[in-house]
Design a protein around this motif. Structure first.
Motif, PDB file in Angstrom:
ATOM      1  N   GLU A   1      -1.470   1.272 -39.725  1.00 39.83           N
ATOM      2  CA  GLU A   1      -2.294   0.130 -40.103  1.00 39.83           C
ATOM      3  C   GLU A   1      -1.509  -1.160 -39.907  1.00 39.83           C
ATOM      4  OE1 GLU A   1      -4.654  -1.474 -44.030  1.00 39.83           O
ATOM      5  OE2 GLU A   1      -4.625   0.676 -43.645  1.00 39.83           O
ATOM      6  N   MET A   2      -2.218  -2.178 -39.425  1.00 35.83           N
ATOM      7  CA  MET A   2      -1.601  -3.490 -39.203  1.00 35.83           C
ATOM      8  C   MET A   2      -2.686  -4.544 -39.130  1.00 35.83           C
ATOM      9  SD  MET A   2      -0.682  -2.715 -35.249  1.00 35.83           S
ATOM     10  CE  MET A   2      -0.695  -0.962 -35.552  1.00 35.83           C
ATOM     11  N   ASP A   3      -2.260  -5.814 -39.192  1.00 36.17           N
ATOM     12  CA  ASP A   3      -3.231  -6.895 -39.081  1.00 36.17           C
ATOM     13  C   ASP A   3      -3.557  -7.143 -37.604  1.00 36.17           C
ATOM     14  OD1 ASP A   3      -1.204  -8.532 -37.938  1.00 36.17           O
ATOM     15  OD2 ASP A   3      -0.760  -9.484 -39.841  1.00 36.17           O
ATOM     16  N   ALA A   4      -4.561  -7.963 -37.386  1.00 38.78           N
ATOM     17  CA  ALA A   4      -5.049  -8.212 -36.026  1.00 38.78           C
ATOM     18  C   ALA A   4      -3.990  -8.832 -35.124  1.00 38.78           C
ATOM     19  CB  ALA A   4      -6.288  -9.104 -36.074  1.00 38.78           C
ATOM     20  N   ALA A   5      -3.255  -9.815 -35.628  1.00 43.67           N
ATOM     21  CA  ALA A   5      -2.247 -10.487 -34.802  1.00 43.67           C
ATOM     22  C   ALA A   5      -1.159  -9.512 -34.365  1.00 43.67           C
ATOM     23  CB  ALA A   5      -1.644 -11.661 -35.563  1.00 43.67           C
ATOM     24  N   THR A   6      -0.730  -8.659 -35.272  1.00 45.74           N
ATOM     25  CA  THR A   6       0.300  -7.672 -34.927  1.00 45.74           C
ATOM     26  C   THR A   6      -0.230  -6.685 -33.898  1.00 45.74           C
ATOM     27  OG1 THR A   6       1.292  -7.881 -37.116  1.00 45.74           O
ATOM     28  CG2 THR A   6       1.835  -5.893 -35.869  1.00 45.74           C
ATOM     29  N   TRP A   7      -1.462  -6.199 -34.096  1.00 45.00           N
ATOM     30  CA  TRP A   7      -2.050  -5.245 -33.146  1.00 45.00           C
ATOM     31  C   TRP A   7      -2.162  -5.856 -31.753  1.00 45.00           C
ATOM     32  CZ3 TRP A   7      -2.563  -0.842 -31.209  1.00 45.00           C
ATOM     33  CH2 TRP A   7      -3.591  -0.515 -30.327  1.00 45.00           C
ATOM     34  N   ILE A   8      -2.656  -7.053 -31.672  1.00 44.69           N
ATOM     35  CA  ILE A   8      -2.811  -7.697 -30.358  1.00 44.69           C
ATOM     36  C   ILE A   8      -1.452  -7.885 -29.696  1.00 44.69           C
ATOM     37  CG2 ILE A   8      -3.528  -9.826 -29.191  1.00 44.69           C
ATOM     38  CD1 ILE A   8      -5.858  -9.944 -31.290  1.00 44.69           C
TER      39      ILE A   8
ATOM     40  N   LEU B   1       1.332  -6.127 -30.187  1.00 42.70           N
ATOM     41  CA  LEU B   1       1.849  -4.821 -29.774  1.00 42.70           C
ATOM     42  C   LEU B   1       1.122  -4.289 -28.547  1.00 42.70           C
ATOM     43  CD1 LEU B   1       2.249  -3.022 -33.212  1.00 42.70           C
ATOM     44  CD2 LEU B   1       4.079  -3.638 -31.641  1.00 42.70           C
ATOM     45  N   ALA B   2      -0.198  -4.357 -28.583  1.00 46.24           N
ATOM     46  CA  ALA B   2      -1.001  -3.793 -27.504  1.00 46.24           C
ATOM     47  C   ALA B   2      -0.834  -4.530 -26.185  1.00 46.24           C
ATOM     48  CB  ALA B   2      -2.471  -3.763 -27.908  1.00 46.24           C
ATOM     49  N   THR B   3      -0.519  -5.815 -26.251  1.00 40.69           N
ATOM     50  CA  THR B   3      -0.354  -6.596 -25.021  1.00 40.69           C
ATOM     51  C   THR B   3       1.105  -6.695 -24.566  1.00 40.69           C
ATOM     52  OG1 THR B   3      -0.221  -8.674 -26.257  1.00 40.69           O
ATOM     53  CG2 THR B   3      -2.415  -7.993 -25.450  1.00 40.69           C
ATOM     54  N   GLY B   4       2.022  -6.189 -25.376  1.00 42.56           N
ATOM     55  CA  GLY B   4       3.430  -6.218 -24.996  1.00 42.56           C
ATOM     56  C   GLY B   4       4.165  -7.472 -25.420  1.00 42.56           C
ATOM     57  N   ALA B   5       3.515  -8.337 -26.191  1.00 40.67           N
ATOM     58  CA  ALA B   5       4.176  -9.551 -26.662  1.00 40.67           C
ATOM     59  C   ALA B   5       5.219  -9.239 -27.734  1.00 40.67           C
ATOM     60  CB  ALA B   5       3.142 -10.539 -27.205  1.00 40.67           C
ATOM     61  N   ARG B   6       5.120  -8.064 -28.321  1.00 42.28           N
ATOM     62  CA  ARG B   6       6.025  -7.641 -29.382  1.00 42.28           C
ATOM     63  C   ARG B   6       6.265  -6.144 -29.246  1.00 42.28           C
ATOM     64  NH1 ARG B   6       4.374  -8.860 -35.513  1.00 42.28           N
ATOM     65  NH2 ARG B   6       6.440  -8.803 -36.394  1.00 42.28           N
TER      66      ARG B   6
ATOM     67  N   LEU C   1       3.431   4.944 -32.443  1.00 37.41           N
ATOM     68  CA  LEU C   1       2.690   4.646 -31.213  1.00 37.41           C
ATOM     69  C   LEU C   1       3.557   4.029 -30.123  1.00 37.41           C
ATOM     70  CD1 LEU C   1      -0.574   3.144 -32.746  1.00 37.41           C
ATOM     71  CD2 LEU C   1      -0.093   5.520 -32.135  1.00 37.41           C
ATOM     72  N   GLU C   2       4.861   3.982 -30.346  1.00 31.43           N
ATOM     73  CA  GLU C   2       5.747   3.291 -29.417  1.00 31.43           C
ATOM     74  C   GLU C   2       5.575   3.766 -27.979  1.00 31.43           C
ATOM     75  OE1 GLU C   2      10.288   1.658 -29.297  1.00 31.43           O
ATOM     76  OE2 GLU C   2       9.937   3.535 -30.340  1.00 31.43           O
ATOM     77  N   GLY C   3       5.408   5.064 -27.778  1.00 32.67           N
ATOM     78  CA  GLY C   3       5.262   5.608 -26.426  1.00 32.67           C
ATOM     79  C   GLY C   3       3.918   5.296 -25.777  1.00 32.67           C
ATOM     80  N   LEU C   4       2.963   4.810 -26.571  1.00 27.75           N
ATOM     81  CA  LEU C   4       1.633   4.498 -26.040  1.00 27.75           C
ATOM     82  C   LEU C   4       1.429   3.002 -25.798  1.00 27.75           C
ATOM     83  CD1 LEU C   4      -0.451   6.831 -28.359  1.00 27.75           C
ATOM     84  CD2 LEU C   4       0.135   7.217 -25.962  1.00 27.75           C
ATOM     85  N   LEU C   5       2.326   2.198 -26.316  1.00 26.24           N
ATOM     86  CA  LEU C   5       2.186   0.748 -26.209  1.00 26.24           C
ATOM     87  C   LEU C   5       3.302   0.161 -25.373  1.00 26.24           C
ATOM     88  CD1 LEU C   5       1.338   0.056 -29.953  1.00 26.24           C
ATOM     89  CD2 LEU C   5      -0.258   0.218 -28.034  1.00 26.24           C
TER      90      LEU C   5
ATOM     91  N   LEU D   1      -0.418  -1.495 -24.015  1.00 24.07           N
ATOM     92  CA  LEU D   1      -1.547  -1.130 -23.152  1.00 24.07           C
ATOM     93  C   LEU D   1      -1.583  -2.154 -22.044  1.00 24.07           C
ATOM     94  CD1 LEU D   1      -4.099  -0.629 -26.037  1.00 24.07           C
ATOM     95  CD2 LEU D   1      -2.916   1.162 -24.784  1.00 24.07           C
ATOM     96  N   ARG D   2      -2.159  -1.845 -20.950  1.00 26.47           N
ATOM     97  CA  ARG D   2      -2.271  -2.807 -19.836  1.00 26.47           C
ATOM     98  C   ARG D   2      -3.747  -3.118 -19.606  1.00 26.47           C
ATOM     99  NH1 ARG D   2       2.330  -4.913 -20.342  1.00 26.47           N
ATOM    100  NH2 ARG D   2       4.066  -3.539 -19.915  1.00 26.47           N
ATOM    101  N   PRO D   3      -4.279  -4.088 -20.369  1.00 23.73           N
ATOM    102  CA  PRO D   3      -5.706  -4.401 -20.214  1.00 23.73           C
ATOM    103  C   PRO D   3      -6.006  -5.078 -18.885  1.00 23.73           C
ATOM    104  CG  PRO D   3      -4.717  -5.836 -21.849  1.00 23.73           C
ATOM    105  CD  PRO D   3      -3.660  -4.882 -21.399  1.00 23.73           C
TER     106      PRO D   3
END
Length: 117
Positions: free
Chosen positions: A75-82, A84-89, A109-113, A115-117
């Motif tokens: 679980e995480m907040d929206a800013a953290t998820w975005i 992580l998912a975009t590679g900014a963090r 989830l480290e091995g899954l992130l 993501l490359r949208p």
């Protein structure tokens, strides 16, 4: 997830968030779009990824839970998820700073992130 988000709509929401001027609706769309991509990348039911209040998905192959709180939750907040998912963090940075709350042996989830949208 209930409704599939069109790629163009998802990318537009991500662009709005990246510009820093996104309101609640574009942020919600960006979060849900990235959760959708994660669900496509790692289908399954052993880990629940929650980004309240915008969405949650079950991903990663493994034992399925059927009742109550799943054994593997991220679980995480929206800013953290975005970020992580975009590679900014990185996962390690977010976890060390307390931005990610993960429980269970499969809740990494480290091995899954990213993501490359």
């Amino acid at each position: 997830m209930a409704r599939k988000i069109d790629t163009a709509e998802g990318r537009a929401a991500l662009a709005a968030v990246a510009e820093g001027a996104a309101g609640r609706a574009p942020t919600a769309t960006a979060v849900r779009y990235l959760l959708q991509l994660l669900e496509e990348k790692a289908p399954g039911n052993s880990v629940e990824v929650r980004v309240p209040p915008f969405g949650a998905v079950q991903v990663v192959q493994g034992p399925r839970h059927t009742r109550g709180t799943p054994p593997n939750v991220v679980e995480m907040d929206a800013a953290t998820w975005i970020a992580l998912a975009t590679g900014a963090r990185s996962w390690a940075e977010a976890a060390a700073e307390g931005g990610v709350h993960a429980s269970g042996i499969r809740a990494d989830l480290e091995g899954l992130l990213p993501l490359r949208p």
